[in-house]
Motif scaffolding. Structure first.
Motif, PDB file in Angstrom:
ATOM      1  N   CYS A 172       1.770  -1.603 -13.563  1.00 50.64           N
ATOM      2  CA  CYS A 172       2.993  -2.252 -13.194  1.00 50.64           C
ATOM      3  C   CYS A 172       3.157  -3.421 -13.680  1.00 50.64           C
ATOM      4  O   CYS A 172       2.630  -4.376 -13.021  1.00 50.64           O
ATOM      5  N   CYS A 211       4.725  -5.363  -9.715  1.00 49.38           N
ATOM      6  CA  CYS A 211       3.835  -5.388  -8.667  1.00 49.38           C
ATOM      7  C   CYS A 211       2.523  -5.809  -9.026  1.00 49.38           C
ATOM      8  O   CYS A 211       1.536  -5.957  -8.263  1.00 49.38           O
ATOM      9  N   GLY A 228       1.869  -1.481  -6.138  1.00 47.72           N
ATOM     10  CA  GLY A 228       2.502  -0.520  -5.676  1.00 47.72           C
ATOM     11  C   GLY A 228       4.252  -0.972  -5.427  1.00 47.72           C
ATOM     12  O   GLY A 228       4.276  -1.667  -4.720  1.00 47.72           O
ATOM     13  N   CYS A 229       5.103  -0.422  -5.990  1.00 45.91           N
ATOM     14  CA  CYS A 229       6.501  -0.852  -5.570  1.00 45.91           C
ATOM     15  C   CYS A 229       7.556   0.346  -5.910  1.00 45.91           C
ATOM     16  O   CYS A 229       7.129   1.061  -6.401  1.00 45.91           O
ATOM     17  N   CYS A 266       7.480   1.623  -9.874  1.00 44.28           N
ATOM     18  CA  CYS A 266       6.380   2.403 -10.384  1.00 44.28           C
ATOM     19  C   CYS A 266       6.230   3.596  -9.354  1.00 44.28           C
ATOM     20  O   CYS A 266       5.110   4.181  -9.316  1.00 44.28           O
TER      21      CYS A 266
HETATM   22 ZN   LIG Z   1       4.911  -1.686  -9.376  1.00 47.52          ZN
END
Ligand SMILES: [Zn+2]
Lengths: 342, 788
Positions: free
Chosen positions: A266, A269, A273-274, A277
């Motif tokens: 991604c 991020c 993790g965001c 994504c």
């Molecule tokens: Zn992300």
């Protein structure tokens, strides 16, 4: 007599020097020049007095006068430069402007973001030796589905809600039919990309009924899945970021086997993790795989001799990821406030 | 396919952490669509038991719950729900828990009472949509353990065998290098045989190659036990009654749809599998009434249809609370037959979805045994001996040969036969023969997708891990790139337009037939969509104009009044039996020229769009164009539109949009447009540059200001000047047009700058004067021109 001339000459330069001291303009300077070097000037007067000299004294006096003239000229030129410089400096002081007023060049127009990203994609592949091919937007079922190992009523057709036109043809749901058309026409080795519009009955923030795909195909005698990985990695690194991690994971497409989906770490991020994504740390970038032997059989290629790979990607999706755009419909509204940003 | 992690774990023969399991799915090609953590990952949502409920001293509608959540002492949790009682197992969100609705749990005081967590409803957890009360968990759930996780896997259309929890466990085990076998079923049957109670006749054998039935009598219909209901709900299915739930449960467990009939509602206890008669009606379990065709496959009794095969049961034979004797159907239906019926009727069900993707025809007896024992376990009753198994297919082992060389050639690997075998055997592929070059495998019956060598190569790659395959770069012979003339011209056009400040737009290839017609464009040749997404996108565009005007209007309506826009794109036309696709260009300009604080921008006009036409035509390789007025240019202003032609061919047309159309579309500015058929003219474009040496002799410049009748066109004047000036006129530029005082009415003044030069000598003033006089004499004679 010579003595007088010598004396006069000796007094000449200090006098000039003194006179020049008060000169500040080009016009005053010119007056001084005339006073010393003009037809009736001091030096000319001195020269006129040569008539009274002995012939043997004349060369010496001539040299002295010439030396004095050279020096006087030099002083005048130096003074002139001096005055010039001062005048320009004075002028500069009076030429202050508001530097903060806006510049006035007419800005060039903007290519549509899709055209720009498509151009980047094409450039990368062309530099790797791929040719650009095209095919019709209005296709037949054979090229869009059947020849791609997707017979009627194949469950994979559920993923392609298709527009039909009167008379039984359809709007291509993918650029893959261009593969078939090129292979029907040409023999290997082949390395092509096929950009174009594709159509699916679908409309929301991440789906547009029309969007842009780039298809790629490479066929030769020794093309392997490793080659597919190599080409795709080079491409993604060029387009996004040389450091970005890439992941190939198994997937299914009727016309390739083995098939893969390619994920890019991604870009928002960096993999932690965001929202974009969906907390996975990965973004899906494209689908790809080794050309299914059934496809080669459909175009009459010898499956014992040739292998190949194909890939396909959505240009809107890539553009959205590149620029953080969250609504695909913006691409087709053509709002200048959107277009001018790219 | 969504399911509970607890359920999966029960079948998985290897111990793995949740991240390992999720990664394993993803890397082996089972894409994890979502994973909703119900505490299994975070440990912050646990199973608790309510020990005591006391009223909240300050609030009538709240209660203090003493909950045993596995800790040293019970927790006090304030709760507003009413549905729970002492002894119930409930989900407890502990301090720090993050619920799927975004809430983070903290210790707090609610109206004076300490609350050390929260009891959750189904929707708060993201388990289901239920918000009627606290989610009461199955009584078997162990106190203090993290609750669960909901895993949703997106299963590709070729993997029907993974549409079940055991199917997924089986595939994941193989990835973890462990072979999985379905749990064995022990069944207890009566002495009495099913043949005495039920008869099955298959009339269409192609559509139904296998039909299996079991018979259970004496069941008691009631609600399902908590653990079963929980698992159904984890998969998004609603519990109905214990018999129906058992069939759904086994479907989720084994991937094979099962249907239960109330046998007492089937006439003659005779099940017939036949095609529907045209116009036959069937009322479905969900209450809809379907009208069928001869293509649809039915389950019927001698009197009437009782189910739509592979899709849904009929209302007339379903399991109601009064059912006692149950017939269980587990069959294999032809995927294509089911798919056609499902598509035509638009009825996708869990059953049809699986039948379309192929079920395991060999598993039918085992599935029937499993569902029968489950029903017996939860609904009572006795299983009548035997299965009615109507088989119209040949059980045959499916052998696939795999060449080691081909595998490595395709993957770019260097795997030996041993390694490849080790990758494939955990997938339940049996090696039946092997040598150094080939492996012969027998594929398991549940893998309908494994047919030929390439399918095994893919499995080997999948199990090996795509990540381990080394990227390489193929050798590509270098060669000149081939670019068509159209592509080249298209690129030139974009470059020129960009340099002239035009922004690029892209609109849909489909447009509105109404708007097309309103613009005066013909519809006869248009390509119509049979299933447009909306009525204003019902035809393929034959012109770029409708979409382009909409983009212009969009901007004008939002206050962007000065715009230069263009689009290059395909247009579509029907030509007899063929469809013609052509690339066209449209460009438009309106509002004011670019203005700044130094210079106020003037309104754009016809000459700006004409200038664009000139610049484009010249740059892409058309010189010596003739201009002619557009006669009948429908959507163009009849007096302000023209086109450039080269011989017979139109290079481009341009002008002001017809004021009536602009009015009708309520455009806030006059719009000037230019159109070009790129496909048609690109092949004719010839760009030749022949260098001319820089002149050696000086030129003479003269101005000529004329007063002429208004009706005399600039072109006529220019032609006459050139004609009378001869070869020494190097350039002729109009630098002013003036009307008004002191120029008389109906007259205009044109002012030209003329440059004369001879290639071989310096021209004299006298020569220039003579030529100027000659020019003026001609102008005077022909146009009655005077000097200003
Ligand atoms: Zn992300």
């Amino acid at each position: 007599m010579l003595d007088i001339i010598v004396k006069n000459l000796e007094e000449l330069l200090p006098a000039l020097k003194a006179d020049l001291k008060d000169v500040h303009t080009t016009r005053d300077l010119e007056e001084i020049r005339v006073a010393y070097l003009g037809k009736k000037g001091k030096l000319t007067t001195i020269m006129k007095s040569f008539g009274s000299l002995d012939p043997e004294e004349r060369p010496k006096a001539g040299k002295m006068v010439n030396d004095a003239k050279d020096k006087a000229l030099e002083m005048l030129i130096r003074k002139e430069q001096d005055i010039n410089e001062k005048e320009i400096l004075l002028q500069i002081d009076n030429e202050a402007i508001d530097l903060t007023l806006p510049g006035t060049a007419t800005p060039p127009g903007r290519r549509h973001p899709i055209t720009q990203v498509l151009g980047e994609i094409e450039e990368i592949f062309v530099s790797m030796g791929f040719d650009v091919e095209e095919g019709p937007d209005i296709e037949d079922d054979y090229h869009n589905f059947e020849a791609l190992n997707t017979p009627p009523f194949h469950p994979a057709r559920d993923l392609h809600d298709t527009f039909y036109v009167e008379g039984g043809l359809l709007l291509r749901t993918q650029t893959s039919p261009v593969q078939i058309r090129v292979m029907e026409r040409k023999k290997p080795p082949l390395a092509i990309i096929a950009p174009g519009k594709v159509y699916r009955v679908d409309m929301d923030v991440s789906h547009s009924p029309m969007f842009t795909q780039v298809e790629g195909l490479m066929v030769d005698e020794k093309i392997s899945f490793g080659d597919l990985k190599g080409v795709v990695e080079v491409f993604i690194h060029q387009l996004f970021d040389k450091e970005a991690a890439i992941r190939f994971r198994p997937h299914y497409f009727p016309f390739t086997e083995p098939s893969a989906e390619v994920d890019l770490q991604c870009v928002f991020c960096r993999g932690s993790g965001c929202r974009v994504c969906k907390q996975t740390g990965w973004l899906e970038i494209m689908g790809c795989g080794m050309v299914h032997p059934a496809v080669f059989e459909n175009v009459g290629y010898d499956t014992n001799k040739y292998t190949g790979f194909a890939f396909g990607m959505g240009v809107e999706r890539i553009t959205m990821l590149k620029y953080g755009i969250n609504d695909i419909r913006l691409f087709y509204e053509n709002d200048l406030r959107f277009l001018k940003q790219f | 396919m969504r399911f509970s992690y607890r359920w999966l774990k029960e079948y998985l023969p290897v111990k793995k952490t949740i991240p390992e399991i999720l990664d394993g799915f993803t890397i082996s090609g089972m894409e994890v669509e979502s994973a909703v953590d119900l505490g299994a990952l975070s440990g912050r949502i646990v199973i608790g038991q309510i020990e005591k409920i006391t009223p909240h001293p300050q609030a009538e509608n709240l209660a203090n719950c003493l909950v045993n959540a596995g800790g040293e002492r019970p927790l006090n949790i304030v709760c507003g729900a009413r549905n729970m009682k002492e002894g119930d197992k409930v989900p407890v969100a502990l301090e720090g828990a993050q619920l799927s609705n975004g809430i983070t749990i903290k210790h707090t005081r609610i109206r004076g009472e300490v609350s050390e967590g929260m009891l959750c409803a189904g929707d708060e957890l993201g388990f289901n949509n239920d918000h009627s009360g606290i989610f009461i968990l199955p009584e078997e759930f162990p106190i203090g353990e993290p609750l669960d996780m909901l895993i949703d896997i997106s299963i590709t259309p070729n993997r029907g065998d993974c549409l079940s929890v055991t199917g997924l466990a089986r595939d994941l085990s193989a990835y973890f290098n462990k072979r999985f076998s379905q749990p064995a079923v022990r069944i207890l049957e009566t002495m009495d045989h099913i043949e005495n109670h039920l008869k099955v006749t298959v009339q269409n054998r192609e559509a139904c190659p296998r039909y299996g039935a079991r018979y259970i009598r004496g069941v008691r219909i009631g609600p399902s036990p908590g653990w079963l209901a929980y698992r159904l709900e984890s998969a998004g299915l609603r519990p109905l009654n214990n018999v129906i739930d058992a069939t759904n449960y086994v479907m989720l467990e084994y991937g094979h749809p099962i249907h239960a009939f109330d046998i007492d509602r089937i006439s003659n206890h005779h099940i017939i599998i036949r095609n529907a008669r045209k116009g036959e009606n069937l009322e479905m379990l969900d209450g809809t009434v379907l009208t069928l065709t001869e293509e649809d496959l039915l389950i019927a009794d001698p009197r009437e249809p009782i189910a739509l095969a592979g899709v849904m049961g009929g209302k007339n034979s379903g399991i109601t609370p009064s059912a006692i004797n149950v017939a269980l159907e587990c069959a294999y239906f032809d995927p294509l037959t089911i798919r056609k019926t499902r598509r035509r009727l638009g009825k996708q069900t869990e059953a049809s979805y699986r039948f379309e993707r192929n079920v395991d025809i060999e598993a039918i007896p085992r599935v029937l045994d499993r569902v029968a024992t489950l029903i017996q376990q939860i609904s009572g009753g006795e299983i009548v001996q035997g299965i009615l198994d109507v088989k119209n297919f040949k059980s045959a082992k499916k052998f696939i040969s795999l060449s080691i060389k081909n595998t490595n050639k395709c993957l770019g690997t260097n795997l030996g036969p041993r390694e490849i075998a080790d990758l494939l055997v955990p997938l339940n592929l049996e090696i039946s023969n092997s040598d150094t070059e080939n492996l012969l495998f027998c594929a398991p019956s549940f893998r309908n997708d494994l047919v030929r060598e390439i399918d095994l190569i893919e499995e080997a790659a999948r199990m090996y891990g795509y990540g381990k395959i080394k990227p390489t770069l193929p050798y590509l012979p270098s060669k000149p790139t081939t670019q068509t003339k159209i592509v080249m011209v298209e690129k030139q056009i974009r470059d020129i337009l960009q340099s002239l400040s035009y922004d690029e737009s892209i609109t849909y290839s489909f447009t509105s037939s109404d708007l097309t017609q309103a613009l005066g464009l013909p519809l006869e040749e248009s390509v119509k969509l049979t299933n447009p997404i909306s009525s204003d996108q019902d035809i393929m565009r034959a012109s770029l104009l409708p979409g382009f005007i909409q983009s212009v209007a969009h901007n004008l309506n939002r206050g962007m009044l000065n715009l230069r826009l263009y689009e290059i794109g395909k247009t579509f036309k029907r030509k007899k039996d063929d469809i013609q696709e052509e690339i066209r260009l449209i460009a438009g300009i309106c509002g004011e020229k670019s203005s700044s604080w130094k210079q106020k921008g003037e309104p754009v006009d016809f000459y700006d769009i004409k200038g664009l036409g000139e610049a484009l035509s010249e740059k892409i390789g058309f010189a010596g164009l003739l201009i002619e007025p557009l006669s009948g240019g429908n959507y163009y202003h009849p007096r302000r539109s023209a086109r450039f032609i080269k011989g017979e061919v139109e290079i481009c047309r341009f002008g002001e949009l017809h004021p009536l159309i602009a009015d009708c579309l309520e455009l806030k500015r006059r719009l000037y447009i230019m159109e070009m058929n790129v496909s048609q003219i690109a092949p004719l474009a010839r760009k030749t540059i022949a260098y001319q040496s820089i002149p050696k002799y000086p030129s003479i410049t003269r101005d000529l200001a004329l007063v002429l009748d208004d009706s005399v066109s600039a072109l006529e004047v220019e032609e006459l000047i050139r004609e009378s000036a001869g070869a020494e006129l190097e350039s002729l530029v109009l630098f002013d047009l003036y009307k008004g005082d002191p120029v008389p009415r109906r007259k205009k003044s044109l002012a030209y700058s003329l440059v004369f030069r001879a290639p071989d000598r310096t021209l004299t003033d006298e020569e220039a004067n003579e030529t100027m006089q000659k020019i003026f004499d001609q102008l005077k004679e022909r146009f009655n021109a005077t000097l200003r």
